[in-house]
Scaffold this motif. Structure first.
Motif, short mmCIF file in Angstrom:
data_model
loop_
_atom_site.label_atom_id
_atom_site.label_comp_id
_atom_site.label_asym_id
_atom_site.label_seq_id
_atom_site.Cartn_x
_atom_site.Cartn_y
_atom_site.Cartn_z
N ALA A 1 0.83 -1.20 0.00
CA ALA A 1 0.00 0.00 0.00
C ALA A 1 0.87 1.26 0.00
N ASP A 2 1.99 1.21 0.71
CA ASP A 2 2.85 2.39 0.84
C ASP A 2 3.47 2.81 -0.49
N LYS B 1 4.97 3.14 -7.46
CA LYS B 1 5.64 1.93 -7.92
C LYS B 1 5.79 1.88 -9.45
N ASP B 2 4.94 2.66 -10.16
CA ASP B 2 5.02 2.65 -11.62
C ASP B 2 6.28 3.31 -12.15
N THR B 3 7.01 3.99 -11.27
CA THR B 3 8.26 4.60 -11.71
C THR B 3 9.39 3.57 -11.78
N ILE B 4 9.09 2.33 -11.35
CA ILE B 4 10.12 1.28 -11.31
C ILE B 4 9.82 0.23 -12.38
N LYS C 1 2.42 -9.48 -3.11
CA LYS C 1 2.64 -8.36 -2.19
C LYS C 1 4.09 -7.90 -2.25
N GLN C 2 4.28 -6.59 -2.13
CA GLN C 2 5.61 -6.00 -2.27
C GLN C 2 6.33 -5.96 -0.92
N TYR C 3 7.58 -6.47 -0.90
CA TYR C 3 8.35 -6.44 0.36
C TYR C 3 9.67 -5.70 0.20
N GLY C 4 9.97 -5.31 -1.05
CA GLY C 4 11.22 -4.60 -1.28
C GLY C 4 11.15 -3.89 -2.62
N ALA D 1 10.33 -1.72 10.73
CA ALA D 1 10.81 -0.45 10.18
C ALA D 1 9.79 0.66 10.43
N PRO D 2 10.29 1.85 10.81
CA PRO D 2 9.37 2.99 10.96
C PRO D 2 8.82 3.40 9.60
N PRO D 3 7.65 4.01 9.55
CA PRO D 3 7.01 4.35 8.27
C PRO D 3 7.91 5.22 7.38
N GLU D 4 8.76 6.04 7.98
CA GLU D 4 9.65 6.91 7.21
C GLU D 4 10.57 6.12 6.29
N THR D 5 10.79 4.82 6.62
CA THR D 5 11.70 4.00 5.83
C THR D 5 11.29 3.96 4.37
N VAL D 6 9.99 3.81 4.13
CA VAL D 6 9.52 3.70 2.75
C VAL D 6 9.73 5.02 2.01
N ASP D 7 9.53 6.14 2.71
CA ASP D 7 9.76 7.44 2.09
C ASP D 7 11.24 7.60 1.72
#
Lengths: 311, 442
Positions: free
Chosen positions: B131-132, B137-140, B153-156, B342-348
């Motif tokens: 979800a994050d 994700k379309d930029t990848i 599901k995405q894990y990395g 991981a804290p939410p900031e990790t994904v950012d």
């Protein structure tokens, strides 16, 4: 009567006190031994009953399935047979060779010290370096091929390490090169403990040099020889570093040993349960061989008796 | 196998000499201790947060680039502190395994996706970031993205994706009168015969490491059966399809020509007398290898300079009568997985690490890292790497290397089984059956 009782009680008390003292002094060593030897072994035994990749919790109990799988795997059986082959070859060739050299170097002649140094040097080199150097020597275009060609024997060259049918023999040559010096020094030390008068007495009695070696030197060298054989057997059963570096157990598993097989499955394929089972099998095998050898072959040496009539 | 990963992204690799380099930055707080009281949203909060980040780009210029990016991010987000741990590949694996067993994975860490990552996910050690990342994700590159999914599901997120193809010596091909690179398997076999007739060793192969040999079989299976058969086998563990036997038969046709250098079964990929060294020193005409090959070849020349001959690249040939498209390929690369705590900031932060700007800077280094961020491909200027990228762009389907896509245990069986074809001790049918049986029991 009373006195006897009192004396008995005192003896017992003294005995208890002595044991307490022994226990106290042994405590540090004992706790280290339990912590770093017994507990890990117990852990390995426990892991060996599970199917486990090292990440998930230890939940998938499989009983003896890991052991059954190892004993049914032709690759593992092959690995065991490679260990046995090294044991047999070491005893049949390497130790007699080391003994011959030791007998030679036990006589006085010029350059003796230098030769001892040269023969012992390989033992000092790290196993990993030995493995790398020998694989460079034996590879196509390496020194072995070059040297054979220089003598017009280029056709004798063969990529021994790359051929499943010759790789074990090539490894045996490398192992012997590495360890014969160690056995030689061990036997040399044993030889120097034999009084020279005995040789002289044998000569006086008309024994030939050969007879003197057979009937005087060898029997007196018995304890050292048995230690040498013992170390050789255990070393061959645990063989890992040299093989791992030189061939990685290949080609097509033709040079796997029990230890390389265990490492491959445990730490590269992360089947830690299965790897533990292999480790336990290796441990039991080495333990049984070691205990049997000490019980039946080295018993007299351990009791401190001098062996007179050979092994 | 490890050598391959060590080589990835370490152009001019002297990784052997580097050893464990932890960068001195041991994590200050374990993830569980890091403040996690912030609301679980993607938006960075103002509360202080620490992110433990482990990567394995332990050589410059890559190491410096990651450091710069971390500094830039923390400068823009003063509440975020990034604890960097830089590890050599093997040291990383050991240290990560320990942390994993203690159930304290780092917040953000090196991952190759595939079966290894799936095992971490099944042990509950990774964070679902589906979800994050939905908004960006379309930029990848979608193929690369798929390698970091388990059950959809995405894990990395990947930052590097390369492809395996033939690196060849144009000068030696010319000498043998081969003017265009072989486009079909029959043409390749023909080229092998021409090179042999000229007294040139056609192919360098590191048989000791096993995985270089696996590439041939895997590619042939992909060409014979097509992407659906391959994807199905990887996903379901059913390897009994006819294309896997066919791959063995075609490979045997190649092996029977004895195209490899003498003693190849004992030769490593990287190191003296190995595959890269044979190629680099012009003792063989071609090799099937990934995008890290030029870097490793350079490290295997006497003067550590770029190879002196004209190096070319062509994709794995098509197979006559096979169902697979000639553009499909095998590949893989590097990415980052997100730890469970991981804290939410990790994904950012991760989004920032794979932004166009960051990806362009990676590409411009021409270090062997081929950016996965859409549009950043043009930043790569090295002609060899560009040819890999061009082909990656053409591929509709890039399958992760078989020994990475499956679990480490099955990957080992696959490599072992295929090696028997090279040694002549196994038949194509036996190889397919061995892999099939192992997949069922594991």
């Amino acid at each position: 009567m009373t006195a006897a009782l009192q004396s008995g009680a005192r003896t017992r008390r003294r005995a208890v006190g002595a044991w307490a003292t022994i226990g106290l002094f042994m405590l540090p060593a004992l706790s280290l031994y339990v912590l770093f030897v017994l507990l890990p072994i117990a852990q390995a035994v426990r892991f060996s009953f599970f199917k486990w990749n090292g990440l998930a919790p230890l939940t998938e109990f499989v009983g003896l399935a890991n052991y059954e799988r190892a004993l049914a795997d032709p690759v593992f059986i092959g690995a065991v047979s490679h260990n046995v082959l090294i044991v047999v070859l070491s005893l049949a060739l390497q130790i007699p060779f080391a003994l011959g050299l030791a007998l030679m170097l036990n006589r006085r002649f010029r350059g003796r010290a230098a030769l001892r140094l040269v023969f012992f040097a390989p033992y000092v080199i790290a196993e990993v370096i030995t493995g790398v150097v020998w694989s460079l020597l034996l590879q196509p275009g390496g020194l072995a091929e070059g040297a054979l060609e220089a003598f017009g024997l280029g056709s004798l060259y063969h990529p021994w390490l790359a051929d499943p049918s010759t790789v074990m023999l090539a490894l045996f040559v490398i192992i012997s090169w590495k360890y014969f010096g160690f056995h030689m020094i061990l036997l040399l030390a044993g030889l120097q403990g034999i009084p020279r008068e005995l040789d002289e007495a044998a000569a006086m009695d008309g024994a030939s040099r050969r007879q003197a070696i057979r009937y005087v030197t060898l029997p007196l060298l018995g304890p050292t020889l048995r230690v040498s054989v013992f170390l050789s057997i255990i070393g061959a059963l645990q063989l890992f570093d040299l093989v791992w570096v030189t061939t990685g157990g290949g080609p097509v598993n033709a040079s796997n040993t029990m230890a390389t097989y265990m490492f491959d499955w445990g730490f590269r394929r992360f089947q830690l349960g299965y790897g533990s089972a292999v480790a336990v099998i290796l441990f039991i095998l080495a333990l049984v061989v070691a205990l049997a050898y000490q019980r039946f072959v080295m018993r007299r040496d351990i009791e401190g008796a001098v062996t007179i009539y050979g092994g | 196998m490890s050598t391959r990963w060590r080589s990835v992204g370490i152009l001019g690799a002297v990784a052997l000499l580097v050893g464990a380099c932890t960068g001195g930055a041991s994590p200050v707080a374990s993830p569980s201790e890091a403040p996690t009281s912030v609301a679980p949203s993607v938006a960075p909060s103002a509360e202080p947060v620490e992110i433990d980040w482990w990567h394995i780009q332990n050589n410059d210029p890559g190491k410096q680039l990651w450091q710069d990016l971390a500094d830039e991010y923390t400068a823009a987000h003063p509440n975020v502190k990034v604890n960097l741990t830089v590890l050599e590949n093997e040291a990383f694996k050991t240290k990560l395994t320990t942390e994993m067993q203690a159930k304290t994975p780092p917040d953000l860490f090196q991952s190759w996706g595939g079966g290894g990552m799936a095992e971490q996910q099944k042990a509950g050690l990774l964070k679902d970031i589906t979800a994050d990342v939905a908004s960006w994700k379309d930029t990848i590159n979608p193929g690369a993205l798929g390698m970091y999914q388990v059950d959809g599901k995405q894990y990395g997120i990947p930052f590097d994706l390369g492809m395996v193809g033939f690196w060849y010596n144009k000068d030696l091909f010319d000498k043998a009168g081969i003017t265009t690179p072989p486009a079909t398997w029959a043409e390749l076999l023909d080229a092998v015969k021409k090179l042999t007739a000229e007294g040139i060793t056609p192919i360098a192969l590191g048989g000791k490491d096993k995985w270089p040999g696996m590439f041939y079989w895997a590619y042939l299976a992909l060409r014979a059966g097509g992407k659906d058969a391959m994807a199905n086998a990887v996903a379901t563990g059913d390897w009994s399809g006819t294309s896997f036997v066919e791959a063995g038969k075609q490979l045997k046709a190649l092996v029977d020509l004895e195209p490899f250098q003498e003693g190849f079964l004992a030769a490593p990929w990287d190191g003296a007398g190995g595959q890269a060294a044979s190629m680099a020193n012009e003792k063989a005409a071609m090799q099937l290898m990934g995008q890290w090959a030029p870097g490793t070849m350079q490290a295997n020349t006497p003067d550590k300079q770029k190879v002196k001959f004209n190096l070319g690249w062509f994709p794995f040939p098509s197979l006559e009568g096979g169902a697979g498209a000639p553009t499909d390929g095998f590949g893989g690369g590097n990415g980052f997985a997100v730890g469970k705590d991981a804290p939410p900031e990790t994904v950012d932060f991760l989004k920032f690490l794979v932004s166009s700007d960051a990806a362009n800077r990676w590409g411009a280094l021409n270090s062997g890292i081929l950016p996965t961020t859409v549009g950043a491909e043009t930043s790569v200027t090295d002609p060899d790497l560009k040819s890999v990228l061009e082909n990656r762009a053409k591929a509709e389907y890039v399958q992760l290397y078989l020994d990475q896509a499956t679990t480490p245990a099955l990957g080992g069986v696959i490599n072992d089984a295929i090696q028997t074809l090279y040694a002549g001790t196994g038949t194509p049918e036996q190889v397919a059956a061995t892999i099939s049986d192992a997949a069922k029991t594991q």
